[in-house]
Scaffold this motif. Structure first.
Motif, PDB file in Angstrom:
ATOM      1  N   MET A   1       0.601  -1.262   0.046  1.00  9.00           N
ATOM      2  CA  MET A   1      -0.020   0.382   0.198  1.00  9.00           C
ATOM      3  C   MET A   1       1.002   1.335   0.027  1.00  9.00           C
ATOM      4  O   MET A   1       2.048   1.329   0.668  1.00  9.00           O
ATOM      5  CB  MET A   1      -0.588  -0.131   1.504  1.00  9.00           C
ATOM      6  CG  MET A   1      -1.739   0.953   1.264  1.00  9.00           C
ATOM      7  SD  MET A   1      -3.343   0.346   3.064  1.00  9.00           S
ATOM      8  CE  MET A   1      -3.724   1.567   2.689  1.00  9.00           C
ATOM      9  N   ASN A   2       0.875   2.186  -0.798  1.00 10.88           N
ATOM     10  CA  ASN A   2       1.957   3.050  -1.203  1.00 10.88           C
ATOM     11  C   ASN A   2       1.064   4.360  -0.623  1.00 10.88           C
ATOM     12  O   ASN A   2      -0.346   4.281  -0.961  1.00 10.88           O
ATOM     13  CB  ASN A   2       2.536   3.331  -2.228  1.00 10.88           C
ATOM     14  CG  ASN A   2       1.638   3.448  -4.024  1.00 10.88           C
ATOM     15  OD1 ASN A   2       0.128   3.518  -2.970  1.00 10.88           O
ATOM     16  ND2 ASN A   2       2.427   2.909  -4.918  1.00 10.88           N
ATOM     17  N   TYR A   3       1.337   6.054  -1.177  1.00  9.56           N
ATOM     18  CA  TYR A   3       0.905   6.230  -0.658  1.00  9.56           C
ATOM     19  C   TYR A   3      -0.136   7.566  -1.578  1.00  9.56           C
ATOM     20  O   TYR A   3      -1.209   8.260  -1.674  1.00  9.56           O
ATOM     21  CB  TYR A   3       1.879   7.813  -0.133  1.00  9.56           C
ATOM     22  CG  TYR A   3       2.662   7.660   1.329  1.00  9.56           C
ATOM     23  CD1 TYR A   3       1.958   7.737   2.454  1.00  9.56           C
ATOM     24  CD2 TYR A   3       3.636   6.842   1.284  1.00  9.56           C
ATOM     25  CE1 TYR A   3       2.862   7.448   3.193  1.00  9.56           C
ATOM     26  CE2 TYR A   3       4.754   6.962   2.372  1.00  9.56           C
ATOM     27  CZ  TYR A   3       3.734   6.982   3.555  1.00  9.56           C
ATOM     28  OH  TYR A   3       4.500   6.954   4.807  1.00  9.56           O
ATOM     29  N   GLN A   4      -0.170   6.978  -2.615  1.00  6.69           N
ATOM     30  CA  GLN A   4      -0.587   7.397  -3.900  1.00  6.69           C
ATOM     31  C   GLN A   4      -2.181   6.679  -4.096  1.00  6.69           C
ATOM     32  O   GLN A   4      -3.086   7.283  -3.861  1.00  6.69           O
ATOM     33  CB  GLN A   4      -0.219   6.539  -4.935  1.00  6.69           C
ATOM     34  CG  GLN A   4      -0.363   7.325  -6.766  1.00  6.69           C
ATOM     35  CD  GLN A   4      -0.211   8.687  -6.585  1.00  6.69           C
ATOM     36  OE1 GLN A   4       0.526   9.455  -6.067  1.00  6.69           O
ATOM     37  NE2 GLN A   4      -0.977   9.502  -7.050  1.00  6.69           N
ATOM     38  N   ASP A   5      -2.419   5.570  -3.797  1.00 10.10           N
ATOM     39  CA  ASP A   5      -3.644   4.610  -3.370  1.00 10.10           C
ATOM     40  C   ASP A   5      -4.685   5.398  -2.214  1.00 10.10           C
ATOM     41  O   ASP A   5      -5.806   5.200  -1.741  1.00 10.10           O
ATOM     42  CB  ASP A   5      -3.560   3.657  -2.635  1.00 10.10           C
ATOM     43  CG  ASP A   5      -2.880   2.635  -3.687  1.00 10.10           C
ATOM     44  OD1 ASP A   5      -3.567   3.396  -5.171  1.00 10.10           O
ATOM     45  OD2 ASP A   5      -2.707   1.905  -4.094  1.00 10.10           O
ATOM     46  N   LEU A   6      -3.918   5.762  -1.114  1.00  6.51           N
ATOM     47  CA  LEU A   6      -4.277   6.717   0.644  1.00  6.51           C
ATOM     48  C   LEU A   6      -4.691   8.103  -0.325  1.00  6.51           C
ATOM     49  O   LEU A   6      -5.879   8.176   0.115  1.00  6.51           O
ATOM     50  CB  LEU A   6      -3.556   6.528   1.235  1.00  6.51           C
ATOM     51  CG  LEU A   6      -3.876   5.840   2.971  1.00  6.51           C
ATOM     52  CD1 LEU A   6      -4.187   4.883   2.907  1.00  6.51           C
ATOM     53  CD2 LEU A   6      -2.663   6.894   4.120  1.00  6.51           C
ATOM     54  N   SER A   7      -4.440   8.742  -0.858  1.00  8.63           N
ATOM     55  CA  SER A   7      -4.152  10.050  -1.177  1.00  8.63           C
ATOM     56  C   SER A   7      -5.522  10.017  -2.215  1.00  8.63           C
ATOM     57  O   SER A   7      -6.466  11.271  -2.147  1.00  8.63           O
ATOM     58  CB  SER A   7      -3.178  10.899  -1.620  1.00  8.63           C
ATOM     59  OG  SER A   7      -3.272   9.603  -3.146  1.00  8.63           O
ATOM     60  N   GLU A   8      -5.942   9.227  -2.898  1.00  8.17           N
ATOM     61  CA  GLU A   8      -6.914   8.714  -3.233  1.00  8.17           C
ATOM     62  C   GLU A   8      -8.414   9.031  -2.881  1.00  8.17           C
ATOM     63  O   GLU A   8      -9.414   9.698  -3.421  1.00  8.17           O
ATOM     64  CB  GLU A   8      -6.648   7.814  -4.391  1.00  8.17           C
ATOM     65  CG  GLU A   8      -6.138   7.957  -5.381  1.00  8.17           C
ATOM     66  CD  GLU A   8      -6.012   6.936  -6.271  1.00  8.17           C
ATOM     67  OE1 GLU A   8      -6.854   5.930  -6.491  1.00  8.17           O
ATOM     68  OE2 GLU A   8      -4.904   6.589  -7.327  1.00  8.17           O
ATOM     69  N   HIS A   9      -8.343   8.766  -1.679  1.00  8.77           N
ATOM     70  CA  HIS A   9      -9.928   8.167  -0.515  1.00  8.77           C
ATOM     71  C   HIS A   9      -9.985   9.610   0.603  1.00  8.77           C
ATOM     72  O   HIS A   9     -10.653   9.541   0.914  1.00  8.77           O
ATOM     73  CB  HIS A   9      -9.614   6.864   0.303  1.00  8.77           C
ATOM     74  CG  HIS A   9      -8.807   5.509  -1.108  1.00  8.77           C
ATOM     75  ND1 HIS A   9     -10.206   5.407  -1.827  1.00  8.77           N
ATOM     76  CD2 HIS A   9      -7.979   4.784  -1.263  1.00  8.77           C
ATOM     77  CE1 HIS A   9      -9.733   4.361  -2.795  1.00  8.77           C
ATOM     78  NE2 HIS A   9      -8.503   3.665  -2.586  1.00  8.77           N
ATOM     79  N   VAL A  10      -8.728   9.483   0.640  1.00 11.26           N
ATOM     80  CA  VAL A  10      -8.743  11.040   0.938  1.00 11.26           C
ATOM     81  C   VAL A  10     -10.239  11.846   1.092  1.00 11.26           C
ATOM     82  O   VAL A  10     -10.746  12.087   1.682  1.00 11.26           O
ATOM     83  CB  VAL A  10      -7.812  11.960   1.166  1.00 11.26           C
ATOM     84  CG1 VAL A  10      -7.838  13.241   1.540  1.00 11.26           C
ATOM     85  CG2 VAL A  10      -6.580  10.830   2.180  1.00 11.26           C
ATOM     86  N   GLY A  11      -9.980  12.558  -0.101  1.00 15.23           N
ATOM     87  CA  GLY A  11     -11.103  13.368  -0.689  1.00 15.23           C
ATOM     88  C   GLY A  11     -12.131  12.862  -0.559  1.00 15.23           C
ATOM     89  O   GLY A  11     -13.741  13.765   0.163  1.00 15.23           O
ATOM     90  N   ALA A  12     -12.722  11.153  -0.893  1.00  9.56           N
ATOM     91  CA  ALA A  12     -13.818  10.741   0.047  1.00  9.56           C
ATOM     92  C   ALA A  12     -14.081  10.695   1.609  1.00  9.56           C
ATOM     93  O   ALA A  12     -15.179  10.557   1.280  1.00  9.56           O
ATOM     94  CB  ALA A  12     -13.680   9.000  -0.908  1.00  9.56           C
ATOM     95  N   LEU A  13     -12.993  10.826   2.078  1.00  8.32           N
ATOM     96  CA  LEU A  13     -12.579  10.215   3.457  1.00  8.32           C
ATOM     97  C   LEU A  13     -13.038  11.576   4.188  1.00  8.32           C
ATOM     98  O   LEU A  13     -14.749  11.701   4.804  1.00  8.32           O
ATOM     99  CB  LEU A  13     -11.731   9.766   4.039  1.00  8.32           C
ATOM    100  CG  LEU A  13     -11.660   9.279   5.514  1.00  8.32           C
ATOM    101  CD1 LEU A  13     -12.923   8.705   5.741  1.00  8.32           C
ATOM    102  CD2 LEU A  13     -10.626   9.213   5.614  1.00  8.32           C
ATOM    103  N   VAL A  14     -12.724  12.707   3.746  1.00 14.24           N
ATOM    104  CA  VAL A  14     -12.999  14.215   4.352  1.00 14.24           C
ATOM    105  C   VAL A  14     -14.639  14.576   3.132  1.00 14.24           C
ATOM    106  O   VAL A  14     -15.346  14.915   4.475  1.00 14.24           O
ATOM    107  CB  VAL A  14     -12.089  14.794   3.450  1.00 14.24           C
ATOM    108  CG1 VAL A  14     -12.528  16.422   3.404  1.00 14.24           C
ATOM    109  CG2 VAL A  14     -10.636  14.737   4.038  1.00 14.24           C
ATOM    110  N   SER A  15     -15.148  14.116   2.708  1.00 10.59           N
ATOM    111  CA  SER A  15     -15.862  14.747   2.352  1.00 10.59           C
ATOM    112  C   SER A  15     -17.891  13.280   3.416  1.00 10.59           C
ATOM    113  O   SER A  15     -18.205  14.489   3.527  1.00 10.59           O
ATOM    114  CB  SER A  15     -16.564  13.597   0.640  1.00 10.59           C
ATOM    115  OG  SER A  15     -15.839  14.818  -0.381  1.00 10.59           O
ATOM    116  N   LEU A  16     -17.442  12.112   3.161  1.00 11.41           N
ATOM    117  CA  LEU A  16     -18.156  11.772   3.889  1.00 11.41           C
ATOM    118  C   LEU A  16     -18.101  12.146   5.181  1.00 11.41           C
ATOM    119  O   LEU A  16     -18.918  12.199   6.300  1.00 11.41           O
ATOM    120  CB  LEU A  16     -17.503  10.100   4.153  1.00 11.41           C
ATOM    121  CG  LEU A  16     -18.079   9.578   2.999  1.00 11.41           C
ATOM    122  CD1 LEU A  16     -17.585   8.455   3.077  1.00 11.41           C
ATOM    123  CD2 LEU A  16     -19.164   9.532   2.269  1.00 11.41           C
TER     124      LEU A  16
END
Length: 87
Positions: A1-16
């Motif tokens: 798991m690299n930081y690139q995959d995590l950064s894609e989900h941060v926006g969705a997490l913040v929105s939720l």
């Protein structure tokens, strides 16, 4: 798991999280509004009842005049040797 995959989900997490915070804030606001209405209603009933008390009960002076003899007997009496009341 690299930081690139995590950064894609941060926006969705913040929105939720923002959506949940907004819904929670709305529910708390509704609860406070209902609570405020209930407190206003309670205070209205309390003060209206308090205003009616003067009409519902006999004024103190009339009460004292009617029951003065009873209070005299109750507060100013003596007892004989056997414990009976002597006026």
């Amino acid at each position: 798991m690299n930081y690139q995959d995590l950064s894609e989900h941060v926006g969705a997490l913040v929105s939720l999280l923002g959506l949940f915070a907004g819904v929670s804030g709305l529910l708390v606001w509704r609860m406070l509004v209902r609570l405020e209405k209930k407190v206003d209603e309670l205070s209205h009933h309390f003060f209206s009842c308090r205003e009616e008390l003067g009409d519902r009960f006999v004024p103190r002076f009339e009460h004292e005049v009617e029951h003065h003899g009873m209070w005299e007997a109750l507060n100013y009496h003596d007892h004989d040797m056997r414990g009976r009341v002597v006026r």
